[in-house]
Design a protein around this motif. Structure first.
Motif, PDB file in Angstrom:
ATOM      1  N   ILE A  85     -11.798  -9.272 -12.503  1.00  0.00           N
ATOM      2  CA  ILE A  85     -11.742  -7.809 -12.420  1.00  0.00           C
ATOM      3  C   ILE A  85     -11.881  -7.335 -10.982  1.00  0.00           C
ATOM      4  N   VAL A  86     -12.821  -7.948 -10.247  1.00  0.00           N
ATOM      5  CA  VAL A  86     -13.042  -7.547  -8.849  1.00  0.00           C
ATOM      6  C   VAL A  86     -11.784  -7.763  -8.018  1.00  0.00           C
ATOM      7  N   LEU A  87     -11.181  -8.945  -8.133  1.00  0.00           N
ATOM      8  CA  LEU A  87      -9.961  -9.230  -7.351  1.00  0.00           C
ATOM      9  C   LEU A  87      -8.785  -8.398  -7.840  1.00  0.00           C
ATOM     10  N   THR A  88      -8.750  -8.102  -9.118  1.00  0.00           N
ATOM     11  CA  THR A  88      -7.671  -7.287  -9.666  1.00  0.00           C
ATOM     12  C   THR A  88      -7.710  -5.871  -9.117  1.00  0.00           C
ATOM     13  N   LEU A  89      -8.886  -5.267  -9.122  1.00  0.00           N
ATOM     14  CA  LEU A  89      -8.998  -3.834  -8.832  1.00  0.00           C
ATOM     15  C   LEU A  89      -9.238  -3.510  -7.368  1.00  0.00           C
ATOM     16  N   SER A  90      -9.568  -4.508  -6.559  1.00  0.00           N
ATOM     17  CA  SER A  90      -9.949  -4.220  -5.179  1.00  0.00           C
ATOM     18  C   SER A  90      -8.863  -3.459  -4.423  1.00  0.00           C
ATOM     19  N   TRP A  91      -7.624  -3.952  -4.491  1.00  0.00           N
ATOM     20  CA  TRP A  91      -6.556  -3.245  -3.760  1.00  0.00           C
ATOM     21  C   TRP A  91      -6.133  -1.954  -4.459  1.00  0.00           C
ATOM     22  N   PRO A  92      -5.850  -1.963  -5.776  1.00  0.00           N
ATOM     23  CA  PRO A  92      -5.433  -0.714  -6.416  1.00  0.00           C
ATOM     24  C   PRO A  92      -6.427   0.431  -6.249  1.00  0.00           C
ATOM     25  N   LEU A  93      -7.723   0.153  -6.428  1.00  0.00           N
ATOM     26  CA  LEU A  93      -8.709   1.224  -6.304  1.00  0.00           C
ATOM     27  C   LEU A  93      -8.838   1.699  -4.863  1.00  0.00           C
ATOM     28  N   SER A  94      -8.686   0.773  -3.914  1.00  0.00           N
ATOM     29  CA  SER A  94      -8.742   1.184  -2.505  1.00  0.00           C
ATOM     30  C   SER A  94      -7.613   2.150  -2.180  1.00  0.00           C
ATOM     31  N   VAL A  95      -6.481   1.983  -2.846  1.00  0.00           N
ATOM     32  CA  VAL A  95      -5.347   2.882  -2.635  1.00  0.00           C
ATOM     33  C   VAL A  95      -5.568   4.205  -3.361  1.00  0.00           C
ATOM     34  N   ASP A  96      -5.915   4.118  -4.635  1.00  0.00           N
ATOM     35  CA  ASP A  96      -6.051   5.346  -5.426  1.00  0.00           C
ATOM     36  C   ASP A  96      -7.204   6.221  -4.942  1.00  0.00           C
ATOM     37  N   MET A  97      -8.205   5.607  -4.315  1.00  0.00           N
ATOM     38  CA  MET A  97      -9.340   6.379  -3.819  1.00  0.00           C
ATOM     39  C   MET A  97      -9.095   6.943  -2.420  1.00  0.00           C
ATOM     40  N   THR A  98      -7.988   6.563  -1.823  1.00  0.00           N
ATOM     41  CA  THR A  98      -7.604   7.112  -0.522  1.00  0.00           C
ATOM     42  C   THR A  98      -6.837   8.407  -0.725  1.00  0.00           C
ATOM     43  N   SER A  99      -7.117   9.393   0.066  1.00  0.00           N
ATOM     44  CA  SER A  99      -6.440  10.682  -0.048  1.00  0.00           C
ATOM     45  C   SER A  99      -4.924  10.495   0.049  1.00  0.00           C
ATOM     46  N   ALA A 100      -4.196  11.195  -0.805  1.00  0.00           N
ATOM     47  CA  ALA A 100      -2.737  11.095  -0.812  1.00  0.00           C
ATOM     48  C   ALA A 100      -2.139  11.514   0.516  1.00  0.00           C
ATOM     49  N   ASN A 101      -2.875  12.310   1.279  1.00  0.00           N
ATOM     50  CA  ASN A 101      -2.381  12.763   2.586  1.00  0.00           C
ATOM     51  C   ASN A 101      -2.471  11.672   3.642  1.00  0.00           C
ATOM     52  N   ASN A 102      -3.232  10.619   3.340  1.00  0.00           N
ATOM     53  CA  ASN A 102      -3.464   9.568   4.327  1.00  0.00           C
ATOM     54  C   ASN A 102      -2.776   8.253   3.985  1.00  0.00           C
ATOM     55  N   ARG A 103      -1.889   8.280   3.035  1.00  0.00           N
ATOM     56  CA  ARG A 103      -1.186   7.051   2.627  1.00  0.00           C
ATOM     57  C   ARG A 103       0.182   7.413   2.071  1.00  0.00           C
ATOM     58  N   PRO A 104       1.066   6.426   1.936  1.00  0.00           N
ATOM     59  CA  PRO A 104       2.372   6.699   1.339  1.00  0.00           C
ATOM     60  C   PRO A 104       2.242   7.032  -0.152  1.00  0.00           C
ATOM     61  N   TYR A 105       3.256   7.695  -0.670  1.00  0.00           N
ATOM     62  CA  TYR A 105       3.334   7.931  -2.117  1.00  0.00           C
ATOM     63  C   TYR A 105       3.569   6.588  -2.805  1.00  0.00           C
ATOM     64  N   GLU A 106       2.911   6.376  -3.949  1.00  0.00           N
ATOM     65  CA  GLU A 106       3.023   5.104  -4.659  1.00  0.00           C
ATOM     66  C   GLU A 106       4.325   5.079  -5.455  1.00  0.00           C
ATOM     67  N   GLY A 107       5.322   4.404  -4.906  1.00  0.00           N
ATOM     68  CA  GLY A 107       6.643   4.369  -5.514  1.00  0.00           C
ATOM     69  C   GLY A 107       6.631   3.805  -6.928  1.00  0.00           C
ATOM     70  N   GLY A 108       7.406   4.400  -7.821  1.00  0.00           N
ATOM     71  CA  GLY A 108       7.498   3.943  -9.213  1.00  0.00           C
ATOM     72  C   GLY A 108       6.544   4.657 -10.139  1.00  0.00           C
ATOM     73  N   SER A 109       5.523   5.326  -9.583  1.00  0.00           N
ATOM     74  CA  SER A 109       4.575   6.069 -10.420  1.00  0.00           C
ATOM     75  C   SER A 109       4.991   7.534 -10.475  1.00  0.00           C
ATOM     76  N   GLN A 110       4.520   8.211 -11.488  1.00  0.00           N
ATOM     77  CA  GLN A 110       4.830   9.626 -11.628  1.00  0.00           C
ATOM     78  C   GLN A 110       3.721  10.520 -11.086  1.00  0.00           C
ATOM     79  N   HIS A 111       2.531   9.935 -10.825  1.00  0.00           N
ATOM     80  CA  HIS A 111       1.398  10.735 -10.350  1.00  0.00           C
ATOM     81  C   HIS A 111       0.728  10.089  -9.142  1.00  0.00           C
ATOM     82  N   ASN A 112       1.485   9.323  -8.377  1.00  0.00           N
ATOM     83  CA  ASN A 112       1.001   8.768  -7.112  1.00  0.00           C
ATOM     84  C   ASN A 112      -0.222   7.891  -7.319  1.00  0.00           C
TER      85      ASN A 112
END
Length: 688
Positions: A216-243
């Motif tokens: 679980i830790v290795l699975t979520l480490s990168w995704p959560l680091s992205v989702d918890m980053t402000s959308a203004n400070n990272r690219p839009y997550e391609g393929g998703s409908q809600h970034n």
């Protein structure tokens, strides 16, 4: 005393063959999957782009997969420069590494012969060869899944908790290669550990809990680091409908793969198999009917294939049987059901030895059973068979019912088929030696050979009738000879002949991507490649309108983006060639809601976007923006930028060829909208 290191020269030969099959000519091929090559180009320019797997240098939007596999490719490209060879090299090496791991996984448990056969089978699996020659993620994923199995075996053999945690952590790491696909073997791993571990049940619970935490830790480490980053400070997550990465993982790359594509592409693809399909035709889900009109008319058809120069199909090739569909259309996955993997759409890519593996699996369970034990008390070797059976059945089950996947995803079956073929062959040879023809176990090997030969003859009949007949004759003759001839020397020769007969066709199919110097976005294998020329490109045309590029660079001024366009297919070749930022407003298919009209207006007003290239593609998810552009912007005279994109096409850097097929045949065969010409709009005067 330490064991003396010995080189297995047969394994060495197999590894050299694998390296040649996977790597030869990759420096001469096209731009592979230029969706990912564009991202790799961008990832070499900044750590931010590297971390998020940004599609474009400006960090506007990402690709629709996690970054781990692309990290290896970006590192290679950073060292060697961006070229098809550098972006494909990691896949080649991971492919060869997987062959070696197959040997290391099977040989200690079942002997050197089983290990060599397993290594050979995965080496000559057609889709494994084709995929290892691309910059797709699948070969990288398979390598790390095999590595996790190796660590799991270590954990059981050494009764070591840290090997167990490392094994499941590697699965979590693999999630960030291709998301939920990595979890397909987790049930097999858990079952194997509980059957094989000598720990008490309390320790098993404790150790399994720690292993799952590491996963679980290795699975979520990168995704959560992205989702918890402000959308203004990272690219839009391609393929998703809600970034969101998590939405991408469990939606577009999760449930929608099983149930059918419903978001991110404008509806369900017309080439995808489903339970209501007949004769390879797929009915659309009712909820998407209103959106079907947006879909390209030829998705799911095999646009890549060219017929031989005499205008005739090879052999008795028919639409829907091996030939046309067997070439591996982007979404040509046959009809959902228990026999889908044996159908001509998927079978010639992965299933040549599947009957042999299945019968071998049954044989291994029977032969390695201990008659002194109860039926549910498995021996050590039976537990190993459970592991590989646990890999094969769920994965095969998914592909049998899933509604949305590319044929090359079936590479996930290659390790299980290879392992069970090696294990099964040794078990069947043992049965042949121990039992006489009055025992049903005696007939396992002849049955495996003749069944496999029959399936292969059907696949081959679409191309070479003579080879189909030859496979049948040799398969039947050797099987009968094994049953009735009593001479041990003669039986040995018959077995070798029978095994060679069922290895010839998959070996040739595996050789075709290498002979064709193929490195395609939709990897496939088969004689179609030899008659159809090098596909070369990826999601777009793989070519750049040189006159258009010259005009844009001359007039770009201080604009951040060279131009904006609807989708990645149009943008990718220009990013690869220029290493400049091109905005693909809607991501891969042009349907991601990454850009609003108000935000686009601000970018135009501030001068960050000066030009918009309308590639004449249907299915855009940014129609409001496009309509606003067409209403307010000024069309640039086509004479100034060369009009159609096919004109003045220029080769990509680093031997990236544009491919041989015309743009209207090659463009977006992965599912993108169709190109009917280019129109350039000048946005600079809108706010003057």
């Amino acid at each position: 005393m330490k064991k003396k290191f010995k080189i297995d020269w047969i394994l060495t030969v197999i590894l050299v063959v694998a390296l040649v099959l996977y790597g030869y000519g990759t420096w001469k091929t096209g731009s592979a999957n230029d969706f990912y090559t564009s991202a790799i180009t961008s990832m070499t320019q900044s750590f931010k782009n590297f971390w998020y797997a940004s599609f474009d240098p400006a960090g506007y939007i990402t690709v629709d997969k996690p970054p781990v596999a692309l990290w290896f490719m970006a590192i290679s490209a950073k060292i060697l420069g961006v070229s098809n060879f550098s972006v494909v090299l990691p896949s080649v090496l991971f492919g060869v590494g997987s062959v070696y791991l197959m040997y290391r996984l099977i040989k200690p448990k079942f002997g050197v012969t089983a290990g060599r056969i397993a290594a050979l089978v995965i080496t000559i699996t057609p889709i494994f060869v084709a995929d290892s020659r691309t910059n797709n993620m699948d070969t990288t994923l398979v390598y790390f899944l095999l590595l996790s199995i190796w660590m799991l075996q270590k954990a059981v053999d050494k009764k070591n908790l840290f090997w167990l945690m490392g094994s499941f952590a590697t699965i979590g790491f693999s999630f960030n290669i291709k998301m939920l696909q990595a979890f397909m073997i987790v049930p097999a791993m858990l079952l194997f550990y509980w059957l094989s571990s000598q720990q008490t049940w309390k320790k098993k619970i404790f150790h399994t809990s720690l292993a799952m935490i590491s996963l679980i830790v290795l699975t979520l480490s990168w995704p959560l680091s992205v989702d918890m980053t402000s959308a203004n400070n990272r690219p839009y997550e391609g393929g998703s409908q809600h970034n969101s990465v998590m939405e991408l993982a469990f939606g577009y790359n999760g449930t929608q793969r099983l149930l059918g594509q419903t978001t991110g592409t404008g509806g369900a693809f017309g080439g995808m198999g489903n339970k209501n399909s007949k004769n390879g035709k797929t009915s659309q889900p009712s909820q998407n009917k209103s959106r079907n009109k947006q879909m390209p008319p030829n998705i799911g058809k095999n646009n890549r294939m060219k017929m031989p120069t005499n205008g005739k199909r090879p052999g008795n090739m028919k639409q829907g049987h091996g030939g046309m569909n067997g070439g591996g259309g982007a979404f040509n996955i046959g009809t959902a059901g228990p026999l889908r993997l044996f159908q001509s759409s998927l079978g010639p890519q992965i299933s040549w030895l599947l009957p042999f593996a299945i019968i071998g699996m049954i044989a291994a369970f029977i032969v390695y059973a201990d008659p002194r034990r109860k039926w549910y008390q498995f021996t050590k070797k039976q537990k190993q068979v459970v592991l590989w059976t646990g890999w094969l059945i769920p994965v095969a089950g998914f592909f049998s019912v899933a509604s949305f996947f590319h044929p090359y995803y079936t590479i996930m079956l290659a390790p299980a088929i290879a392992a069970l073929s090696g294990i099964g062959l040794v078990a069947m040879l043992k049965a042949l030696k121990l039992f006489n023809n009055k025992d049903l176990r005696f007939y396992l090997l002849p049955t495996a050979i003749i069944t496999t030969a029959g399936l292969q003859a059907w696949y081959v009949s679409s191309y070479y009738i003579w080879l189909s007949v030859l496979i049948l004759i040799v398969g039947i003759t050797t099987s009968i000879g094994i049953i009735f001839i009593r001479s041990k020397k003669a039986i040995k020769s018959l077995i070798i002949a029978g095994l060679i007969s069922i290895a010839v066709a998959p070996s040739f199919w595996s050789l075709t991507p290498t002979l064709a110097k193929e490195s395609a976005a939709i990897p496939t294998a088969g004689p179609d490649l030899l008659s159809g020329g090098n596909n070369g490109g990826g999601i777009g045309s793989g070519s750049v309108n040189n006159q258009l590029l010259s005009y844009l660079q001359k007039n770009q001024g201080n604009a951040k983006y060279l131009f904006a366009t609807a989708d990645s297919g149009t943008a990718a070749p220009y990013i690869i060639k220029t290493k400049q930022s091109v905005m693909a407003m809607g991501g891969f298919n042009g349907t991601d809601p990454a850009m609003s009209l108000s935000k686009f207006k601000k970018l135009v007003k501030s001068g960050q976007i000066k030009y918009y290239l309308d590639a004449g593609k249907s299915g855009s998810g940014n129609n409001t923006i496009v309509n606003w552009i067409k209403k307010h912007a000024k069309k640039v005279n086509a004479n100034k930028y060369g009009g159609n994109q096919n004109s003045n096409a220029q080769k990509m850097p680093g031997n990236m060829k544009s491919g041989n097929l015309p743009n209207n045949k090659r463009s977006n065969m992965m599912g993108g909208p169709q190109n009917s010409g280019n129109t350039l709009y000048d946005l600079s005067n809108i706010y003057k």
